[in-house]
Design an enzyme around this catalytic site. Structure first.
Site, PDB file in Angstrom:
ATOM      1  CD  GLU A 292      -2.057   1.228   3.062  1.00 42.46           C
ATOM      2  OE1 GLU A 292      -1.846   0.246   3.785  1.00 42.46           O
ATOM      3  OE2 GLU A 292      -2.658   2.244   3.447  1.00 42.46           O
TER       4      GLU A 292
ATOM      5  CG  ASP B  97       0.262   1.509   6.765  1.00 43.11           C
ATOM      6  OD1 ASP B  97       1.434   1.099   6.741  1.00 43.11           O
ATOM      7  OD2 ASP B  97      -0.094   2.615   6.315  1.00 43.11           O
TER       8      ASP B  97
ATOM      9  CG  ASP C  54      -3.619   1.946   9.520  1.00 50.49           C
ATOM     10  OD1 ASP C  54      -3.963   1.219   8.552  1.00 50.49           O
ATOM     11  OD2 ASP C  54      -3.026   3.022   9.374  1.00 50.49           O
TER      12      ASP C  54
ATOM     13  CG  ASP D 297      -7.272   4.156   6.007  1.00 48.41           C
ATOM     14  OD1 ASP D 297      -8.501   3.981   6.177  1.00 48.41           O
ATOM     15  OD2 ASP D 297      -6.747   5.216   5.603  1.00 48.41           O
TER      16      ASP D 297
END
Ligand code: 0RA
Length: 638
Positions: free
Chosen positions: A424, A497, A499, A501
């Site tokens: 990403e 990541d 997280d 997102d």
């Protein structure tokens, strides 16, 4: 051969011994399917009474033991008067004599399960206990049976208002190795019945789980279609579905709607029995549908230039339900779920074709949307085939295809131990590019959010740059052109990541793979990398933690302050991009130290419906994540 009344009577009045001797001949087997067949027989009898217009409510109770069932309807009540030939009550004849049902149940499509009305007596023969209760003529009647034999005469046991029938039965454990019913299977059957028989109300009282449900659908198949679209999150391309109800020798009910889906989904039923393997009724539908659409396209000169429309193009994205009611259906195949009556094909074809063609002509804007959808499907198929050929041509001639510019390929792809990291963001891609082992590890950075492919057409997928780059890099094509032998890397590793997102992006990528190259997942080529979220420095030691829980464990284990112990320093990574290449290598890329999760398709027998119900439409529920090197399977909340 004689057709005299007596001769006919002899076949009609056969006893039940043969059923107990060879149950498989009557219910297919004594496993779970055979056991549930008992319930379908009794429920179908009640549905028949409703279909002939005499009942509107059917209540099914699965008793607390999980193995006995009562089915009640508010129909006319099984006749209790003496049958002239046998001097027995009609009820007793129905329950104790093979084929007796046919004498009473004529005139409707009573043939459920291919048993031709012998159902009640077969269930009785295979039950340890059966009790038939009838309300008729102001009285309550009852007769009890054991293993198919009367346990006493038909008796008036009280007075009653209204009419109706209740059949209670408990399967015989000396016949069935397991006599517990599957509540979810019964529930599903009743729910489907409420769609197939518009307006019929079915109650399911599951006393084995203390759950009660009512199924009733005023709009029948139209409601069924709505439910299917909602569950699968499918976007229709026209407002109102095509509907057809027609009776001509057989009765057909049909709803159809074209959607953005990439495949075809038409459920079919014969006399309320699901025909998962299709058969002549489905083939008739396909024939009539194809002809109607082609006729419309030709009549209005809408044929596209340069592509020919295939039958699959015409049905791409088609969602529908076909329900046929007929006498004497013949079922075929391993699981007896394919209709085999040849005459049905042309009957259905000739019912569907003119009706659909008329509908298209009367709804021109809808017809245009549908034709546009079909042409797009054909072009996408052509484009994907051409792209595939181009790939084969290039790899055949130069052994080097045009790889995406953003891909940092490894020097030795096409090896089982080669890997591609789908990363990403560009900055994370940069770190990964520097930190990787460049002989075996390729990096493909993707920008921003990936297209949600849950229900978009193949054409849209191919238009999307990020996804088409991924497809090119992998080399194995997609959809019908998928070819695993062309896969350029042993592992496809999604690196996002740690997280929410990142989890979202991972889910979108997994959804894409699941929808367009599920074989990749099924064969265990798809992985999730697990970058750390925290770095914990304690003096000269460095630890990495994947999540808060791990951080706490590390602190508890190594971070206790004491003489000569430094205070732990905790750094939370904001994103992969800010991780130094060396750190990324050590924690996430290095096969010796990293932890990967292998992605599997969750339980194959779970339907999308069940998944959606369980997980509130979260697509991630279809995946299961297995720790690559540890034994324990871990469910991740992606
Ligand atoms: C034969 C004749 C009549 C009703 C039925 C059978 C009947 C069977 C079942 C099985 C379950 N529920 C049922 N309800 C009715 C018609 C009798 C009459 O004319 O009143």
């Amino acid at each position: 051969m004689t057709t005299s009344y007596t001769a006919k009577d002899i076949t009609v009045l056969e006893g039940l011994d043969p059923v107990r001797k060879r149950p498989g001949m009557y219910i297919g087997g004594v496993g779970s399917a055979g056991l549930h067949h008992l319930a379908w027989e009794i429920v179908d009898n009640a549905i028949d009474e409703a279909m002939s217009g005499h009942a509107s409510l059917i209540a099914v109770t699965l008793h607390a033991d999980g193995s006995s069932i009562s089915v009640t309807d508010d129909g006319r009540g099984i006749p209790v008067d003496k049958h002239p030939q046998t001097k027995k009550s009609a009820l007793e004849v129905i329950f104790t004599m093979l084929h007796a049902g046919g004498k009473f149940g004529q005139g409707n499509y009573k043939t459920a399960g291919g048993l031709h009305g012998v159902g009640a007596s077969v269930v009785n023969a295979l039950s340890k206990e059966l009790v038939a209760t009838v309300k008729r003529d102001g009285a309550l009647w009852e007769q009890r049976f054991k293993q198919g034999k009367p346990d006493g005469p038909l008796k008036k046991v009280g007075s009653a208002r209204g009419t109706g029938t209740t059949v209670y039965f408990h399967p015989d454990p000396t016949i069935f190795p397991k006599i517990e019913f599957e509540p979810s299977v019964i529930r599903e059957r009743l729910e489907v019945a409420s769609y197939l028989h518009k307006g019929l109300k079915l109650l399911f009282d599951d006393q084995s789980n203390g759950k009660k449900e009512t199924f009733e659908h005023a709009e029948g198949l139209a409601d069924f279609l709505k439910k299917i679209l909602a569950e699968r999150i499918l976007e229709p391309i026209h407002e109102t579905p095509f509907t057809l109800v027609k009776e001509n020798g057989l009765r057909i009910e049909l709803v159809l709607q074209w959607t953005e889906a990439t495949d075809e989904l038409v459920k079919s039923y014969v006399n309320g029995i699901p025909t998962g393997s299709g058969g002549t009724h489905e083939n008739g539908l396909r024939a009539g549908l194809g002809k109607a659409v082609r006729n419309y396209i030709e009549t209005h000169s809408l044929s596209p230039k340069g592509v020919t429309l295939s039958a699959e193009d015409i049905r791409e994205g088609l969602v529908g339900v076909l329900s046929v009611f007929m006498e004497e259906p013949q079922f075929q195949g391993q699981t007896k779920d394919r209709l085999n009556n040849p005459e049905v094909l042309s009957v259905v074809d000739s019912m569907v074709r003119p009706a659909l063609e008329l509908w298209l002509n009367e709804n021109r804007s809808v017809a245009e949307a549908i034709v546009g959808r079909i042409i797009l499907a054909a072009r996408a198929r052509e484009a994907s085939r051409a792209a595939q050929q181009e790939v084969s041509r290039k790899s055949a001639t130069s052994n080097r295809l045009t790889l995406p510019g953003k891909l940092s390929d490894c020097s030795s792809p096409n090896r089982p131990d080669s890997e591609i990291f789908v990363v990403e963001g560009d900055s994370a891609g940069g770190s990964a590019k520097q930190g990787r082992d460049r002989t075996r590890q390729a990096i493909l950075p993707l920008r921003g959010k990936v297209l949600n492919t849950e229900s978009v057409s193949l054409a849209k997928v191919l238009e999307n740059k990020e996804l088409s780059d991924l497809v090119t890099a992998l080399g194995c094509g997609l959809g019908k052109n998928f070819d695993l032998s062309r896969l350029r890397y042993g592992k496809v590793i999604i690196l996002a990541d740690a997280d929410s997102d990142g989890n979202h992006i991972a889910t979108l990528l997994l959804t894409f793979i699941y929808r367009h190259m599920p074989q990749l997942m099924a064969r265990g080529h798809v992985y999730l990398a697990q970058p750390p979220l925290y770095r914990i420095d304690i003096g000269k030691e460095t630890h990495w933690a994947l999540d808060d829980a791990q951080r706490e464990r590390i602190l508890a284990h190594h971070g206790t302050p004491g003489p000569g112990k430094a205070t732990p320093e905790i750094t939370r990574f904001k994103g992969l991009g800010e991780m130094m290449p060396k750190v990324l290598w050590e924690t996430t890329l290095n096969p010796k130290t990293r932890r990967l999760l292998r992605v599997e398709i969750a339980d194959q027998i779970l339907t999308d419906r069940v998944i959606n119900e369980l997980m509130g439409r979260d697509a991630s529920a279809r995946f299961r994540f297995i720790m690559d090197r540890a034994e324990e399977a871990e469910e991740l909340d992606v």
